[in-house]
Design a protein around this motif. Sequence first.
Motif, PDB file in Angstrom:
ATOM      1  N   ASP A 141      -4.591  -0.536   6.273  1.00 10.95           N
ATOM      2  CA  ASP A 141      -4.129  -0.383   4.890  1.00 10.95           C
ATOM      3  C   ASP A 141      -4.391   1.034   4.393  1.00 10.95           C
ATOM      4  O   ASP A 141      -3.549   1.628   3.722  1.00 10.95           O
ATOM      5  CB  ASP A 141      -4.828  -1.397   3.976  1.00 10.95           C
ATOM      6  CG  ASP A 141      -4.513  -2.838   4.334  1.00 10.95           C
ATOM      7  OD1 ASP A 141      -3.442  -3.098   4.937  1.00 10.95           O
ATOM      8  OD2 ASP A 141      -5.340  -3.711   4.015  1.00 10.95           O
ATOM      9  N   TYR A 143       0.821  -1.216   0.000  1.00 12.71           N
ATOM     10  CA  TYR A 143       0.000   0.000   0.000  1.00 12.71           C
ATOM     11  C   TYR A 143       0.852   1.263   0.000  1.00 12.71           C
ATOM     12  O   TYR A 143       0.596   2.193  -0.763  1.00 12.71           O
ATOM     13  CB  TYR A 143      -0.959  -0.012   1.196  1.00 12.71           C
ATOM     14  CG  TYR A 143      -2.052  -1.035   1.040  1.00 12.71           C
ATOM     15  CD1 TYR A 143      -3.226  -0.732   0.374  1.00 12.71           C
ATOM     16  CD2 TYR A 143      -1.896  -2.322   1.552  1.00 12.71           C
ATOM     17  CE1 TYR A 143      -4.228  -1.678   0.214  1.00 12.71           C
ATOM     18  CE2 TYR A 143      -2.896  -3.273   1.401  1.00 12.71           C
ATOM     19  CZ  TYR A 143      -4.052  -2.948   0.723  1.00 12.71           C
ATOM     20  OH  TYR A 143      -5.035  -3.891   0.563  1.00 12.71           O
ATOM     21  N   THR A 187     -13.777  -1.359  -3.022  1.00 15.25           N
ATOM     22  CA  THR A 187     -13.703  -2.793  -3.283  1.00 15.25           C
ATOM     23  C   THR A 187     -12.585  -3.145  -4.245  1.00 15.25           C
ATOM     24  O   THR A 187     -11.810  -4.071  -4.007  1.00 15.25           O
ATOM     25  CB  THR A 187     -15.044  -3.283  -3.859  1.00 15.25           C
ATOM     26  OG1 THR A 187     -16.077  -2.904  -2.959  1.00 15.25           O
ATOM     27  CG2 THR A 187     -15.048  -4.784  -4.024  1.00 15.25           C
ATOM     28  N   LEU A 223      -3.832  -1.051  -5.767  1.00 13.69           N
ATOM     29  CA  LEU A 223      -4.348  -0.873  -4.414  1.00 13.69           C
ATOM     30  C   LEU A 223      -4.651   0.579  -4.061  1.00 13.69           C
ATOM     31  O   LEU A 223      -5.397   0.837  -3.126  1.00 13.69           O
ATOM     32  CB  LEU A 223      -3.339  -1.424  -3.395  1.00 13.69           C
ATOM     33  CG  LEU A 223      -2.983  -2.900  -3.519  1.00 13.69           C
ATOM     34  CD1 LEU A 223      -1.841  -3.244  -2.571  1.00 13.69           C
ATOM     35  CD2 LEU A 223      -4.202  -3.766  -3.266  1.00 13.69           C
ATOM     36  N   GLY A 278     -11.965   3.561   1.541  1.00 14.37           N
ATOM     37  CA  GLY A 278     -11.738   2.165   1.214  1.00 14.37           C
ATOM     38  C   GLY A 278     -12.724   1.767   0.129  1.00 14.37           C
ATOM     39  O   GLY A 278     -13.912   2.064   0.238  1.00 14.37           O
ATOM     40  N   VAL A 331      -8.345   3.514  -1.637  1.00 18.70           N
ATOM     41  CA  VAL A 331      -7.517   2.377  -1.243  1.00 18.70           C
ATOM     42  C   VAL A 331      -8.379   1.119  -1.323  1.00 18.70           C
ATOM     43  O   VAL A 331      -9.434   1.050  -0.685  1.00 18.70           O
ATOM     44  CB  VAL A 331      -6.959   2.568   0.191  1.00 18.70           C
ATOM     45  CG1 VAL A 331      -6.067   1.400   0.575  1.00 18.70           C
ATOM     46  CG2 VAL A 331      -6.199   3.888   0.296  1.00 18.70           C
ATOM     47  N   ALA A 332      -7.921   0.152  -2.102  1.00 21.23           N
ATOM     48  CA  ALA A 332      -8.665  -1.091  -2.282  1.00 21.23           C
ATOM     49  C   ALA A 332      -8.440  -2.004  -1.083  1.00 21.23           C
ATOM     50  O   ALA A 332      -7.582  -2.889  -1.098  1.00 21.23           O
ATOM     51  CB  ALA A 332      -8.258  -1.776  -3.579  1.00 21.23           C
ATOM     52  N   SER A 333      -9.200  -1.733  -0.023  1.00 21.02           N
ATOM     53  CA  SER A 333      -9.104  -2.542   1.192  1.00 21.02           C
ATOM     54  C   SER A 333     -10.243  -2.172   2.128  1.00 21.02           C
ATOM     55  O   SER A 333     -10.714  -1.033   2.129  1.00 21.02           O
ATOM     56  CB  SER A 333      -7.776  -2.296   1.907  1.00 21.02           C
ATOM     57  OG  SER A 333      -7.709  -3.050   3.110  1.00 21.02           O
ATOM     58  N   ALA A 334     -10.639  -3.125   2.940  1.00 23.91           N
ATOM     59  CA  ALA A 334     -11.611  -2.874   4.001  1.00 23.91           C
ATOM     60  C   ALA A 334     -10.908  -2.734   5.352  1.00 23.91           C
ATOM     61  O   ALA A 334     -11.551  -2.542   6.368  1.00 23.91           O
ATOM     62  CB  ALA A 334     -12.637  -4.014   4.057  1.00 23.91           C
ATOM     63  N   ARG A 335      -9.575  -2.814   5.343  1.00 23.25           N
ATOM     64  CA  ARG A 335      -8.804  -2.737   6.591  1.00 23.25           C
ATOM     65  C   ARG A 335      -8.302  -1.305   6.809  1.00 23.25           C
ATOM     66  O   ARG A 335      -7.596  -0.752   5.966  1.00 23.25           O
ATOM     67  CB  ARG A 335      -7.618  -3.698   6.539  1.00 23.25           C
ATOM     68  CG  ARG A 335      -8.027  -5.168   6.485  1.00 23.25           C
ATOM     69  CD  ARG A 335      -6.862  -6.129   6.233  1.00 23.25           C
ATOM     70  NE  ARG A 335      -5.542  -5.551   6.274  1.00 23.25           N
ATOM     71  CZ  ARG A 335      -4.609  -5.851   7.184  1.00 23.25           C
ATOM     72  NH1 ARG A 335      -4.853  -6.721   8.145  1.00 23.25           N
ATOM     73  NH2 ARG A 335      -3.419  -5.298   7.131  1.00 23.25           N
TER      74      ARG A 335
END
Length: 150
Positions: free
Chosen positions: A93, A54, A118, A126, A116, A86-90
């Motif tokens: 990240d 990331y 999908t 990312l 965030g 940002v491609a993340s659900a966290r």
Amino acid sequence: MTRTSAVSLIRSRTLSDVAEYAYAATAPAGSRLIFLAGACPLDEHGGTVAVGDYAGQAARAVANLRTALADAGASVEDVISTRVLVASARQEDLVAAWQVVRDAFGDHDVPSTLMGVTVLGYADQLVEIEAVAAVLDEPQPEGAACPPSA
């Protein structure tokens, strides 16, 4: 030749000071607005760099954003707002990418949205950074040709 930025950052005294950016920004009438496509972590051949990283992808996206700004006659100091995808659900990240972007902007802490999502458009992508900039161009002498558009 030194150029003064058209952007004025506005900090709220009534909203939380936890945010690491200004809550608003303005540019005067007559500014030339530059709407940049999302800067992606792509190399000069169109390949995604720093796969799985990331922070590494955010760094390349910032570098590509700087290039696009320069090509439009602007710099990071002319950016009036950003959206960092940002491609993340966290959350960690998102924060890893955000820290790189925040550090790249330094004291010019423009209003920003960190999201965030999908998925992004390129394989293994990312991070993507959208931006709007505002510049005050030098007045053209009467009868001078307008600068070419890209």
